[in-house]
Motif scaffolding. Structure first.
Motif, mmCIF file in Angstrom:
data_model
loop_
_atom_site.group_PDB
_atom_site.id
_atom_site.type_symbol
_atom_site.label_atom_id
_atom_site.label_comp_id
_atom_site.label_asym_id
_atom_site.label_seq_id
_atom_site.Cartn_x
_atom_site.Cartn_y
_atom_site.Cartn_z
ATOM 1 N N UNK A 1 0.843 -1.187 0.000
ATOM 2 C CA UNK A 1 0.000 0.000 0.000
ATOM 3 C C UNK A 1 0.879 1.237 0.000
ATOM 4 N N UNK A 2 0.409 2.252 -0.652
ATOM 5 C CA UNK A 2 1.194 3.473 -0.834
ATOM 6 C C UNK A 2 1.224 4.294 0.458
ATOM 7 N N UNK A 3 2.418 4.639 0.910
ATOM 8 C CA UNK A 3 2.604 5.496 2.082
ATOM 9 C C UNK A 3 2.991 6.913 1.669
ATOM 10 N N UNK A 4 3.849 7.017 0.679
ATOM 11 C CA UNK A 4 4.326 8.311 0.205
ATOM 12 C C UNK A 4 5.562 8.124 -0.651
ATOM 13 N N UNK A 5 6.314 9.186 -0.849
ATOM 14 C CA UNK A 5 7.556 9.121 -1.615
ATOM 15 C C UNK A 5 8.636 9.919 -0.886
ATOM 16 N N UNK A 6 9.852 9.628 -1.247
ATOM 17 C CA UNK A 6 11.000 10.404 -0.773
ATOM 18 C C UNK A 6 11.787 10.823 -2.007
ATOM 19 N N UNK A 7 12.058 12.118 -2.141
ATOM 20 C CA UNK A 7 12.876 12.553 -3.270
ATOM 21 C C UNK A 7 14.322 12.700 -2.816
ATOM 22 N N UNK A 8 15.207 12.549 -3.755
ATOM 23 C CA UNK A 8 16.645 12.475 -3.472
ATOM 24 C C UNK A 8 17.165 13.716 -2.747
ATOM 25 N N UNK A 9 16.800 14.893 -3.230
ATOM 26 C CA UNK A 9 17.336 16.123 -2.638
ATOM 27 C C UNK A 9 16.915 16.251 -1.180
ATOM 28 N N UNK A 10 15.638 15.937 -0.900
ATOM 29 C CA UNK A 10 15.132 16.044 0.466
ATOM 30 C C UNK A 10 15.815 15.034 1.376
ATOM 31 N N UNK A 11 15.987 13.800 0.889
ATOM 32 C CA UNK A 11 16.605 12.757 1.700
ATOM 33 C C UNK A 11 18.049 13.101 2.049
ATOM 34 N N UNK A 12 18.815 13.540 1.054
ATOM 35 C CA UNK A 12 20.217 13.822 1.314
ATOM 36 C C UNK A 12 20.382 15.066 2.192
ATOM 37 N N UNK A 13 19.460 16.010 2.085
ATOM 38 C CA UNK A 13 19.474 17.157 2.986
ATOM 39 C C UNK A 13 19.240 16.713 4.423
ATOM 40 N N UNK A 14 18.305 15.789 4.638
ATOM 41 C CA UNK A 14 18.040 15.283 5.983
ATOM 42 C C UNK A 14 19.241 14.534 6.532
ATOM 43 N N UNK A 15 19.950 13.800 5.670
ATOM 44 C CA UNK A 15 21.133 13.069 6.120
ATOM 45 C C UNK A 15 22.209 14.037 6.574
ATOM 46 N N UNK A 16 22.455 15.076 5.783
ATOM 47 C CA UNK A 16 23.471 16.069 6.154
ATOM 48 C C UNK A 16 23.117 16.710 7.486
#
Length: 222
Positions: free
Chosen positions: A104-119
């Motif tokens: 079932x669909x929960x959502x998406x994660x885009x690359x720029x947002x994910x890598x910003x959160x990691x930093x």
């Protein structure tokens, strides 16, 4: 940090009844080059559609189902953000769908947002200083390095490791410290014969390392 805490906001999924023209318009409005397709009734994940496939298809009025990628790479809401980042890097993905165990669909994660959160999770952009330490591969260990820093009153806020490559056979460790001036830490490391080749001591240097942190995400040993 888990993927469920890193979902990209304001991404409206496509429906099976949408046309390719609808998909192109949604991508133009959102700025994304991929969008998920989700069943409007069951919330079941159907697939992904890319801007490239949509723009190359002959008929803009055909259903998005005609160009969907049925088995794209996906992740789960309980997946660690570092593992998902590794998967996205491996497959060169700009967006990844997040599904539960029943797909079932929960959502998406885009690359720029994910890598910003990691930093940000590694505190590289927080106040403090950053030092860079080089290890020969046979000498690589973090335990002694941490002991030296803590013995000198330093607190490690973030740490990343760049593995050896064919062109540079050293581990490179980037350490974010809570101290505005890391001179004492650097001196202690050098007394123990560590190679410490850079340190930030002012706001200008901190800004430079903030920029460098983004670049490092492609080389993190995760």
């Amino acid at each position: 940090m888990l993927i469920r805490d890193t979902l990209s906001e304001n991404v409206r999924p496509l429906r099976a009844a949408d046309t390719i023209l609808d998909a192109l318009q949604a991508m133009a409005d959102s700025g994304y080059s991929w969008l998920p397709i989700v069943d409007a009734t069951t919330n079941r994940f159907i697939g992904m559609v890319s801007r490239v496939s949509a723009s190359q298809h002959q008929s803009e009025f055909e259903s998005v189902m005609a160009i969907r990628e049925q088995r794209p790479v996906v992740t789960s809401p309980d997946q660690n953000i570092f593992e998902t980042a590794r998967v996205m890097e491996k497959h060169d993905l700009s967006m990844i769908a997040v599904l539960d165990e029943q797909r079932n669909y929960i959502g998406v994660v885009d690359r720029a947002h994910l890598f910003d959160r990691i930093v940000r999770s590694m505190n590289f952009t927080d106040f403090g200083s950053l030092v860079t330490v080089h290890f020969e591969e046979r000498d690589f260990t973090l335990s002694q390095l941490v002991r030296i820093i803590e013995a000198e009153g330093g607190l490690i806020l973030g740490l990343s490791v760049e593995a050896p490559t064919g062109n540079y056979p050293f581990y490179v460790v980037y350490i974010k410290l809570n101290l505005p001036d890391p001179a004492r830490i650097v001196a202690a490391l050098r007394r123990h014969e560590y190679i410490v080749d850079s340190q930030s001591t002012d706001n200008r240097e901190d800004r430079r390392y903030e920029e460098r942190a983004d670049e490092l995400m492609h080389y993190l040993n995760i």
